[in-house]
Design an enzyme around this catalytic site. Structure first.
Site, PDB file in Angstrom:
ATOM      1  N   LYS A 168      73.876 -71.087  -5.124  1.00 12.19           N
ATOM      2  CA  LYS A 168      72.899 -72.158  -4.897  1.00 12.19           C
ATOM      3  C   LYS A 168      73.328 -73.449  -5.591  1.00 12.19           C
ATOM      4  O   LYS A 168      73.116 -74.528  -5.056  1.00 12.19           O
ATOM      5  CB  LYS A 168      71.501 -71.723  -5.358  1.00 12.19           C
ATOM      6  N   LYS A 212      73.587 -62.930   4.137  1.00 11.01           N
ATOM      7  CA  LYS A 212      72.302 -62.225   4.234  1.00 11.01           C
ATOM      8  C   LYS A 212      71.265 -63.112   4.919  1.00 11.01           C
ATOM      9  O   LYS A 212      71.327 -64.335   4.835  1.00 11.01           O
ATOM     10  CB  LYS A 212      71.831 -61.784   2.843  1.00 11.01           C
ATOM     11  N   LYS A 246      65.491 -66.893   3.338  1.00 10.35           N
ATOM     12  CA  LYS A 246      64.462 -67.928   3.521  1.00 10.35           C
ATOM     13  C   LYS A 246      65.039 -69.301   3.300  1.00 10.35           C
ATOM     14  O   LYS A 246      64.602 -70.267   3.909  1.00 10.35           O
ATOM     15  CB  LYS A 246      63.347 -67.770   2.469  1.00 10.35           C
TER      16      LYS A 246
END
Ligand code: TYM
Length: 333
Positions: free
Chosen positions: A111, A196, A199
């Protein structure tokens, strides 16, 4: 009877990975174990999120918990920020964890890398987030944490921190175990089967949201990326797209057939995709009906969450009090 804790961030719409890897698996624990399930709203602040969206998604996540079959009569259901002890315990645990072990976390590296050359915009909380997660778990003296595969490393950190704290200050925390399903612990993106389903990646075509209509689900499954060797076999390394569809099918059918055994039933990708779409639509239909019913009763949901928070506060404050005392904080007179 084990003490069980888990949670989901209200950082977007919940998807099929959240459901198969986590939410659906929590439901049976209510009958056998001592359970608490949390909407971890503080975690959603590690990335920029509209305040109105955070509020709405927090309630939506609570509705999803209830629609999945979590029952406030048997499980403690609450919102993380309603229990301030999580944040306070985080500080004590940040004074136990090291910078190096946080900087090594895969999710932090991924991230933070998305921030590119703008590292000054990467929130410090993205680094410390696994400590907040450790506090969530340790506050309830949790023994078992049912999660998807992507949380394995974070639970390992919670174990490390609990062990280190206990060794330095005395036996305050229980060292928790991750509980990860053998199938569907890592559902992949339908468009990019090497990542994966998530969201926080803006890829609606690769993600099946729990609120998708049957038509949307069928379209997304039909367009799922596969490979050119038209042979149905379970081989996650060589055929990640097909393996992902077989994982979804095995988890959604829930009839004991392993993905590798299911593969033998299919002669074509089209037939497999049709069955995957049917199975997911059938799985989500009753969930969506209950979601609509709970949505019509939002007032009741707020009350349930308030009661859950009161129960959670009592437990978490007890553990926090022991930790405060153990590290040497002077108790107020
Ligand atoms: P979060 O909100 O990203 O995901 C919630 C749960 O869904 C699982 N999951 C998946 N399972 C299978 N396939 C996928 N593609 C997939 N994507 C997500 C996750 O493994 C998780 O179980 N840090 C956590 C939330 C958290 C937490 C906790 C969990 C905070 N405190 C304490 C357990 C205990 C997270 O971001 O999950």
């Amino acid at each position: 009877m084990a003490r069980v804790f888990s949670g989901i961030q209200p950082s977007g719409t919940l998807h099929l990975g959240n459901y198969l890897g986590a939410l659906r698996r929590w439901v049976p624990y209510q009958d056998s174990d001592d359970t608490r399930f949390c909407i971890v709203d503080l975690h959603a602040l590690t990335l920029d999120i509209e305040p109105a969206a955070l509020r709405a998604q927090t309630l939506d996540t609570a509705l999803a918990y209830l629609a999945a079959g979590l029952d406030p009569a048997r499980a403690v259901l609450f919102v993380q920020s309603h229990v301030p002890a999580h944040a306070e315990l985080t500080w004590l645990l940040e004074c136990t964890a090291s910078y190096g072990e946080l900087a090594r976390m895969t999710q932090f590296k991924d991230k933070a890398a998305r921030g590119g050359s703008h590292q000054e915009l990467v929130r410090a909380s993205l680094l410390t987030y696994p400590v907040l997660m450790a506090a969530d778990i340790l506050a309830y003296r949790t023994e078992k944490v049912p999660v998807g595969d992507d949380q394995r490393q974070h639970i390992e950190l919670a174990r490390t921190v609990a062990t280190r704290f206990n060794a330095r200050y005395g036996d305050v925390f229980v060292v928790p175990d991750a509980d990860i399903a053998p199938v569907a612990a890592r559902i992949m993106d339908l468009q990019q089967p090497d990542r994966k389903m998530s969201k926080s990646i803006p890829s609606p075509a690769g993600r099946i949201d729990l609120t998708d209509t049957p038509d949307e689900i069928r379209r997304k499954v039909r367009r799922a990326v596969t490979d050119t060797a038209a042979e149905v076999a379970y081989d996650p390394d060589r055929k990640p797209g097909i393996a992902n569809l077989l994982d979804i099918l095995a988890a959604a059918l829930d009839d004991g057939g392993s993905p590798a055994v299911l593969a033998e039933r299919y002669a074509s990708y089209g037939a497999l995709k049709a069955d995957v779409a049917d199975a997911v639509v059938a799985l989500l239909e009753p969930f969506q009906a209950r979601l609509a019913a709970w949505r019509a009763d939002a007032g009741e949901v707020h009350k349930l969450l308030a009661a859950g928070a009161a129960a959670a506060r009592a437990e978490a404050e007890h553990t926090l009090g022991r930790a405060r005392e153990a590290v040497g904080l002077l108790a107020p007179a």
